[in-house]
Design a protein around this motif. Structure first.
Motif, PDB file in Angstrom:
ATOM      1  N   UNK A 458     -13.443   2.843  -8.729  1.00 23.42           N
ATOM      2  CA  UNK A 458     -13.101   1.741  -9.612  1.00 23.42           C
ATOM      3  C   UNK A 458     -11.757   1.149  -9.236  1.00 23.42           C
ATOM      4  N   UNK A 459     -11.408   0.020  -9.839  1.00 21.55           N
ATOM      5  CA  UNK A 459     -10.229  -0.725  -9.424  1.00 21.55           C
ATOM      6  C   UNK A 459      -9.090  -0.622 -10.418  1.00 21.55           C
ATOM      7  N   UNK A 460      -9.050   0.361 -11.263  1.00 19.35           N
ATOM      8  CA  UNK A 460      -7.935   0.475 -12.193  1.00 19.35           C
ATOM      9  C   UNK A 460      -7.971   1.772 -12.950  1.00 19.35           C
ATOM     10  N   UNK A 750      -7.359   1.070  -4.722  1.00 13.77           N
ATOM     11  CA  UNK A 750      -6.795  -0.097  -5.387  1.00 13.77           C
ATOM     12  C   UNK A 750      -6.435   0.302  -6.808  1.00 13.77           C
ATOM     13  N   UNK A 751      -5.180   0.145  -7.147  1.00 15.92           N
ATOM     14  CA  UNK A 751      -4.712   0.516  -8.486  1.00 15.92           C
ATOM     15  C   UNK A 751      -4.143  -0.705  -9.183  1.00 15.92           C
ATOM     16  N   UNK A 752      -4.694  -1.033 -10.316  1.00 10.74           N
ATOM     17  CA  UNK A 752      -4.231  -2.168 -11.102  1.00 10.74           C
ATOM     18  C   UNK A 752      -3.102  -1.683 -12.002  1.00 10.74           C
ATOM     19  N   UNK A 753      -1.870  -1.836 -11.556  1.00  7.20           N
ATOM     20  CA  UNK A 753      -0.720  -1.343 -12.287  1.00  7.20           C
ATOM     21  C   UNK A 753      -0.237  -2.307 -13.345  1.00  7.20           C
ATOM     22  N   UNK A 754       0.808  -1.883 -14.054  1.00  6.40           N
ATOM     23  CA  UNK A 754       1.381  -2.742 -15.085  1.00  6.40           C
ATOM     24  C   UNK A 754       2.160  -3.897 -14.475  1.00  6.40           C
ATOM     25  N   UNK A 755       2.817  -3.653 -13.341  1.00  6.17           N
ATOM     26  CA  UNK A 755       3.626  -4.695 -12.701  1.00  6.17           C
ATOM     27  C   UNK A 755       2.824  -5.505 -11.699  1.00  6.17           C
ATOM     28  N   UNK A 756       1.908  -4.857 -10.995  1.00  6.63           N
ATOM     29  CA  UNK A 756       1.172  -5.531  -9.936  1.00  6.63           C
ATOM     30  C   UNK A 756      -0.022  -4.676  -9.532  1.00  6.63           C
ATOM     31  N   UNK A 757      -0.903  -5.271  -8.755  1.00  3.08           N
ATOM     32  CA  UNK A 757      -2.009  -4.516  -8.181  1.00  3.08           C
ATOM     33  C   UNK A 757      -1.562  -3.919  -6.849  1.00  3.08           C
ATOM     34  N   UNK A 758      -1.803  -2.645  -6.682  1.00  2.00           N
ATOM     35  CA  UNK A 758      -1.453  -1.948  -5.447  1.00  2.00           C
ATOM     36  C   UNK A 758      -2.727  -1.787  -4.627  1.00  2.00           C
ATOM     37  N   UNK A 759      -2.745  -2.388  -3.448  1.00  2.00           N
ATOM     38  CA  UNK A 759      -3.906  -2.269  -2.577  1.00  2.00           C
ATOM     39  C   UNK A 759      -3.487  -2.550  -1.138  1.00  2.00           C
ATOM     40  N   UNK A 760      -4.322  -2.107  -0.207  1.00  2.00           N
ATOM     41  CA  UNK A 760      -4.051  -2.268   1.220  1.00  2.00           C
ATOM     42  C   UNK A 760      -5.192  -3.020   1.885  1.00  2.00           C
ATOM     43  N   UNK A 766      -2.253  -2.820   6.031  1.00  2.00           N
ATOM     44  CA  UNK A 766      -0.948  -3.172   5.488  1.00  2.00           C
ATOM     45  C   UNK A 766      -1.042  -3.414   3.987  1.00  2.00           C
ATOM     46  N   UNK A 767       0.063  -3.182   3.288  1.00  2.00           N
ATOM     47  CA  UNK A 767       0.142  -3.445   1.856  1.00  2.00           C
ATOM     48  C   UNK A 767      -0.001  -4.940   1.594  1.00  2.00           C
ATOM     49  N   UNK A 768      -0.789  -5.300   0.618  1.00  2.00           N
ATOM     50  CA  UNK A 768      -0.987  -6.711   0.264  1.00  2.00           C
ATOM     51  C   UNK A 768       0.167  -7.154  -0.632  1.00  2.00           C
TER      52      UNK A 768
END
Length: 795
Positions: A458-460, A750-760, A766-768
């Motif tokens: 999942x994405x979050x 892919x982690x949907x964080x509080x500040x931003x989405x973390x994914x490569x 590379x980090x997006x």
């Protein structure tokens, strides 16, 4: 707790041994059950030490000293036999962690908890001193946390007022970092060490509880003792409401310190004595039962409940067929072959059930001894009930995996390091309690939507509303191991070595500056230990050179993007002036190069260099006006030089848009520039979580837990980074994580964080970074968060 070993007795003084709580050079502490069914911590001293007359005398004194104290916050002695071949002492059992362990696992305690802790420990010391004793070893390891309050333990070096210490002349009595100056000076005899010494130690303990650090620092014993005797304590991170009292407790002059009773009185105003109850241990009233442990932060009652459950679910050991009258069934007051002797088994029994794996076993209590109160029973029942909600058969503890935090906590970047430590600690607490949240669906602060449950791929992360207790789909708990590199390259390499050597550490969050990161990365890379950085200023290692380094921050080549977008879509500039501050070398060169290649609004740009050895920006300001520029981009990184640039532009009468990169946005820039700083727009890689709706609960928790009004930069980014790692660990499935597997999993998570989405990016790896660029504007002398760079609209 660990199983009994071959050679361990089955019974001591009529107590059935259940397992080992701890062991040291002088003896072993066992978890045991008395003939009446009471759980106790039973300390047995090795015979070779007991042969020393002075040592045996000291042990007898410990038993007598602790046995004569009956206060609520002192662990009672239930039985002892100092005359046995191997002397032993049994104390009631507290299934909670020591203060040292609690702070290590969950970070500094909130102000409210520290005040309650201090008031109750001061009450315990008041009783100790009234009995004519001085504890002399008040330290975090000798404070156990129960649901209804703390317990002071271990009177092994307690001293009657005016008595003589039974030690060698070259031994310092006490624990460096917590002993008083008079203890450090007096190496034998105990003269001059009185009740004020315990008050000094209490001040050290409370400072540690409030900050997670010793007030006189760390290092060699000699260095710590020197600072204790000659230097002032570091109380910078202590909540301001506690500073006056702790400063008084830590006075070098014993006569200048308050008494334990005065400390209690000073702290009682901030403590609701109804919390935790007045009904006594195991009382019948609600307050006395410990069912409302409001004095503790949320993470600790759960830990105590787990440990209560684990201990109370232990099976009774099989009866020893050879154990009869005169072989250990007495009350512990006899001698010879009777109740006071150890009963050695003829045959070593196997444990009654398979031993838990090393990482699944819970460490129970400390090496000194513990009280199972009515609150513990309530916690045990609650844990059993909660674990059974989903119909699962198991109610045992979850495995606990460790994530390291490699941070500068005492050097030039200590503010950033401390913020990331705090954010990471909240993430660990939220994960373990099931209260962790995900950000909005489009991963941007101004977006909408809510988090969804985590499933396979999942994405979050899961919203706390998806499960009532957070345990239903959480396969493990987390712990945080924090090490300080002080911003020094050599120390950073040592810290990296320590974390690499700890096989319980599966990933590391790096909060160090670029120099320390550069030194440490190679150590982590060789060990294939994932290293996640959220604030390092540059991408020091590409994915072609490293696999284990995860840089969750845009690189220098991305910094021009917000400038171009803002000056094209918000403040449309057809003529843009670029101030090339040569003191910033590569950063300035990169920004000027990129903005020149893609001019805003497809207009024109002019470049105006400032030599690195000059602070005169007036010629540049005049050139900007001569070029009829509508906007200025200052491409430097110095807040001081940016302030001089801002003042020069203001003097020249420039009224257009002014922009600068993240390093400029410091208090120094706003203060030095004064009114000239107003209206400047700064691009950053961090958010203000107070302006992010999805982070509202995080902000509330942060402010309450650490007693601050403003959440420091990169705190919420560290929160996201830790939960990003946790999500990757979850996605590995039900097996125990492995470092190499986690490295591979993180690139695909892919982690949907509080500040931003973390994914490569799946192709470049590379980090997006497009999710990680934001804008602030200086308004009324303070930075105001505008949001994600491509979501900002003209006011």
């Amino acid at each position: 707790m660990r199983p009994l070993r071959p050679g361990d007795p089955l019974s001591v003084g009529g107590h059935r041994l259940l397992g080992r709580l701890g062991a040291g050079g002088m003896g072993v502490v066992y978890l045991a059950r008395s003939a009446g069914g009471t759980l106790v911590a039973l300390k047995v001293i090795r015979a070779e030490y007991a042969a020393d007359h002075d040592f045996r005398t000291r042990f007898r004194r410990e038993a007598e000293a602790a046995g004569g104290l009956t206060g609520r916050w002192v662990v009672p002695v239930t039985a002892a036999e100092p005359a046995a071949r191997e002397p032993w002492l049994a104390t009631a059992f507290v299934p909670g962690p020591s203060l040292a362990e609690a702070v290590t696992l969950h970070g500094p305690l909130p102000d409210r908890t520290v005040r309650a802790l201090g008031a109750r420990l001061a009450e315990a010391l008041t009783e100790v001193h009234a009995a004519g004793l001085v504890h002399r070893d008040v330290k975090p390891g000798n404070v156990l946390l129960a649901l209804d309050g703390p317990r002071l333990i271990d009177f092994g070096i307690a001293l009657s007022t005016g008595a003589t210490a039974l030690t060698a002349s070259d031994v310092v009595i006490g624990s460096p970092g917590y002993l008083s100056p008079e203890q450090a000076r007096v190496r034998a005899g105990g003269g001059g060490v009185g009740p004020p010494s315990d008050v000094f130690s209490l001040g050290c303990v409370l400072a540690y509880a409030a900050t997670g650090r010793r007030p006189f620092g760390t290092g060699t014993v000699a260095a710590v003792i020197f600072r204790t005797v000659h230097e002032e304590p570091d109380l910078d991170a202590v909540p301001w409401t506690l500073v006056p009292l702790l400063s008084a407790c830590l006075a070098k002059d014993p006569q200048a310190r308050p008494t334990a009773q005065e400390v209690r009185d000073a702290l009682t105003d901030g403590v609701d004595e109804g919390e935790g109850g007045e009904g006594g241990e195991g009382g019948n009233g609600d307050s006395g039962s410990g069912r409302e442990p409001d004095w503790l932060p949320p993470s600790l009652p759960r830990l105590i409940a787990e440990r209560s459950s684990a201990v109370l679910s232990l099976p009774d050991p099989d009866p020893d067929p050879g154990l009869g009258p005169g072989k250990g069934q007495g009350s512990g007051s006899g001698s010879g072959s009777g109740s006071g002797t150890l009963v050695q088994p003829d045959v070593v029994r196997e444990p009654s059930r398979p031993a838990l794996s090393r990482r699944r076993v819970l460490t129970l209590g400390s090496a000194a001894g513990v009280v199972l109160t009515g609150g513990g029973l309530a916690a045990w029942a609650a844990a059993r009930s909660a674990a059974g909600r989903d119909g699962s058969a198991g109610s045992g503890p979850l495995p606990r995996y460790v994530i390291g935090l490699h941070a500068d906590l005492s050097g030039p970047d200590r503010a950033t390091g401390r913020a990331q430590e705090r954010g990471a600690r909240i993430a660990v607490s939220d994960f373990n309690s099931g209260a962790f949240e995900s950000g909005p669906d489009d991963s941007r602060p101004n977006g909408s939507g809510s988090g969804s449950a985590v499933g396979s791929g999942s994405r979050g992360t899961r919203s706390p509303h998806d499960s009532r207790d957070g345990r239903q789909d959480r396969p493990f708990d987390l712990a945080l191991k924090v090490l300080d590199d002080a911003g020094k390259a050599k120390r950073a390499e040592e810290v990296a070595g320590d974390l690499v050597a700890d096989r319980d550490v599966y990933a590391v969050i790096a909060a160090t500056g670029a120099a320390a990161t550069a030194v440490a990365v190679s150590r982590y890379e060789k060990a294939l230990l994932p290293l996640v950085s959220v604030s390092s200023g540059a991408d020091l290692f590409s994915t072609t050179a490293t696999r284990a380094y995860f840089h969750l921050r845009p690189d220098e080549y991305a910094l021009a993007t917000p400038f171009i977008h803002y000056l094209t879509h918000v403040e449309k500039s057809r003529r843009t002036a670029l101030i090339d501050d040569r003191a910033a070398s590569r950063t300035s060169w990169q920004i000027v190069k990129d903005v020149s290649a893609y001019p805003p609004s497809q207009g024109t740009t002019t470049t105006h260099p400032v030599p690195a050895d000059s602070e005169d920006f007036d010629p540049v300001a005049a050139a900007v006006l001569a070029a009829d520029a509508q906007a200025v981009v200052y491409a430097g990184t110095s807040p001081h030089r940016a302030a001089r640039c801002a003042r020069a532009l203001a003097r020249a009468g420039f009224r257009g848009t002014r922009m600068a990169p993240e390093p400029v946005l410091q208090t120094a820039f706003i203060e030095e520039a004064g009114p000239a700083a107003e209206g400047w727009v700064i691009t950053t890689t961090y958010v203000d979580p107070a302006e992010v709706p999805a982070a509202a609960r995080f902000v509330e928790t942060y402010r309450k837990r650490f007693g601050v009004r403003t959440v420091e930069r990169y705190a919420v980014e560290a929160y996201d980074a830790l939960l990003f790692v946790a999500q990757a660990m979850r996605e590995l499935g039900g097996v125990e994580p492995e470092r190499g597997a986690l490295v591979r999993r993180l690139r695909g998570t892919t982690h949907r964080g509080l500040a931003k989405t973390i994914e490569f990016d799946p192709v470049t790896q590379q980090f997006r970074w497009v999710n990680s660029l934001f804008l602030h504007r200086v308004e009324n002398g303070a930075p105001v968060f505008l949001g994600h760079y491509d979501k900002v609209r003209k006011p």
